[in-house]
Design a protein around this motif. Structure first.
Motif, PDB file in Angstrom:
ATOM      1  N   TYR A  75       0.837  -1.190   0.000  1.00 38.91           N
ATOM      2  CA  TYR A  75       0.000   0.000   0.000  1.00 38.91           C
ATOM      3  C   TYR A  75       0.875   1.245   0.000  1.00 38.91           C
ATOM      4  CZ  TYR A  75       0.972  -0.157   5.022  1.00 38.91           C
ATOM      5  OH  TYR A  75       1.609  -0.204   6.238  1.00 38.91           O
ATOM      6  N   ASP A 133       1.221   9.373   1.797  1.00 37.47           N
ATOM      7  CA  ASP A 133       0.245  10.265   2.434  1.00 37.47           C
ATOM      8  C   ASP A 133       0.417  10.309   3.954  1.00 37.47           C
ATOM      9  OD1 ASP A 133      -0.743   7.782   3.214  1.00 37.47           O
ATOM     10  OD2 ASP A 133      -2.682   8.024   2.209  1.00 37.47           O
ATOM     11  N   LYS A 136      -0.476   8.171   6.112  1.00 37.48           N
ATOM     12  CA  LYS A 136      -1.512   7.423   6.841  1.00 37.48           C
ATOM     13  C   LYS A 136      -1.100   5.957   6.927  1.00 37.48           C
ATOM     14  CE  LYS A 136      -5.241  10.499   5.473  1.00 37.48           C
ATOM     15  NZ  LYS A 136      -6.499  10.615   4.759  1.00 37.48           N
ATOM     16  N   ASP A 156      -1.509   4.251  10.052  1.00 33.02           N
ATOM     17  CA  ASP A 156      -2.187   3.626  11.181  1.00 33.02           C
ATOM     18  C   ASP A 156      -2.978   2.425  10.662  1.00 33.02           C
ATOM     19  OD1 ASP A 156      -5.336   4.497  11.068  1.00 33.02           O
ATOM     20  OD2 ASP A 156      -4.002   5.988  10.161  1.00 33.02           O
ATOM     21  N   VAL A 209      -6.076   1.276  10.893  1.00 31.13           N
ATOM     22  CA  VAL A 209      -7.386   1.451  10.272  1.00 31.13           C
ATOM     23  C   VAL A 209      -7.216   1.974   8.849  1.00 31.13           C
ATOM     24  CG1 VAL A 209      -9.582   2.686  10.403  1.00 31.13           C
ATOM     25  CG2 VAL A 209      -8.572   1.731  12.487  1.00 31.13           C
ATOM     26  N   SER A 210      -6.303   2.924   8.662  1.00 27.82           N
ATOM     27  CA  SER A 210      -6.033   3.447   7.312  1.00 27.82           C
ATOM     28  C   SER A 210      -5.467   2.353   6.417  1.00 27.82           C
ATOM     29  CB  SER A 210      -5.055   4.621   7.372  1.00 27.82           C
ATOM     30  OG  SER A 210      -5.626   5.713   8.048  1.00 27.82           O
ATOM     31  N   GLN A 246      -8.189   0.067   5.172  1.00 30.83           N
ATOM     32  CA  GLN A 246      -8.929   0.717   4.085  1.00 30.83           C
ATOM     33  C   GLN A 246      -8.133   0.681   2.786  1.00 30.83           C
ATOM     34  OE1 GLN A 246      -9.600   4.531   5.899  1.00 30.83           O
ATOM     35  NE2 GLN A 246     -11.495   3.876   6.895  1.00 30.83           N
ATOM     36  N   LYS A 247      -6.833   0.959   2.873  1.00 32.65           N
ATOM     37  CA  LYS A 247      -5.997   1.004   1.670  1.00 32.65           C
ATOM     38  C   LYS A 247      -5.908  -0.354   0.974  1.00 32.65           C
ATOM     39  CE  LYS A 247      -2.977   4.806   3.008  1.00 32.65           C
ATOM     40  NZ  LYS A 247      -1.576   5.224   3.176  1.00 32.65           N
TER      41      LYS A 247
END
Length: 161
Positions: A28, A32, A34, A36, A38-39, A42-43
């Motif tokens: 991923y 950016d 991000k 963490d 949770v991010s 999502q990725k």
């Protein structure tokens, strides 16, 4: 014929290869900032319940423990101390992480650490067919069966959240 980009192998990936464990890698974007859990979930398009973070804690000098909990959850330090057989436990200082495990914060895998530390996996993983953990570097995750993770880490399921 164009070659596909080569994925760099981390200690965790090499370890799984040595153990003949079936896994899938997810990469991923990290530019950016991000990173963490949770991010990351999502990725890579996976439910947060399947993605686990690796936390390293200590009960004192030379006493290191590894805990895996779902990324959207917090480690219960009382439950962690009980699992480790101690009265009190605290998170390992980030400055000590690389030296002890071979991994950096945000890219710490429970697999292929410099040493096999006692490992505890949140019991929610027992209900999953597959789970996702860090592959040992920021930007890469490993998708594998919980039973394979338990076997490779000599891990124990415990209620940790």
């Amino acid at each position: 014929m164009a070659k596909s980009p080569k994925i760099s192998k981390t200690n965790a990936v090499r370890f799984l290869d040595q153990q003949n464990v079936t896994y899938q890698l997810f990469e991923y974007e990290v530019t950016d900032g991000k990173i963490d859990g949770v991010s990351v979930a999502q990725k890579i398009g996976q439910p947060v319940e399947k993605v686990f973070k690796t936390l390293v804690a200590t009960t004192g000098p030379g006493k290191v423990f590894v805990f895996l909990v779902p990324v959207a959850q917090e480690l219960n330090l009382k439950a962690a101390a009980k699992a480790a057989g101690a009265k009190k436990i605290e998170m390992l200082p980030v400055k000590d992480l690389l030296g002890l495990t071979g991994y950096v914060r945000g890219g710490c895998s429970p697999l292929g650490m410099k040493k096999l530390f006692p490992t505890f996996i949140d019991d929610s993983a027992k209900e999953l067919n597959t789970m996702i953990v860090s592959a040992g570097k920021i930007g890469m995750q490993i998708h594998l069966k919980p039973r394979d993770l338990v076997a490779c880490t000599l891990g124990t399921y415990v209620a940790l959240t």
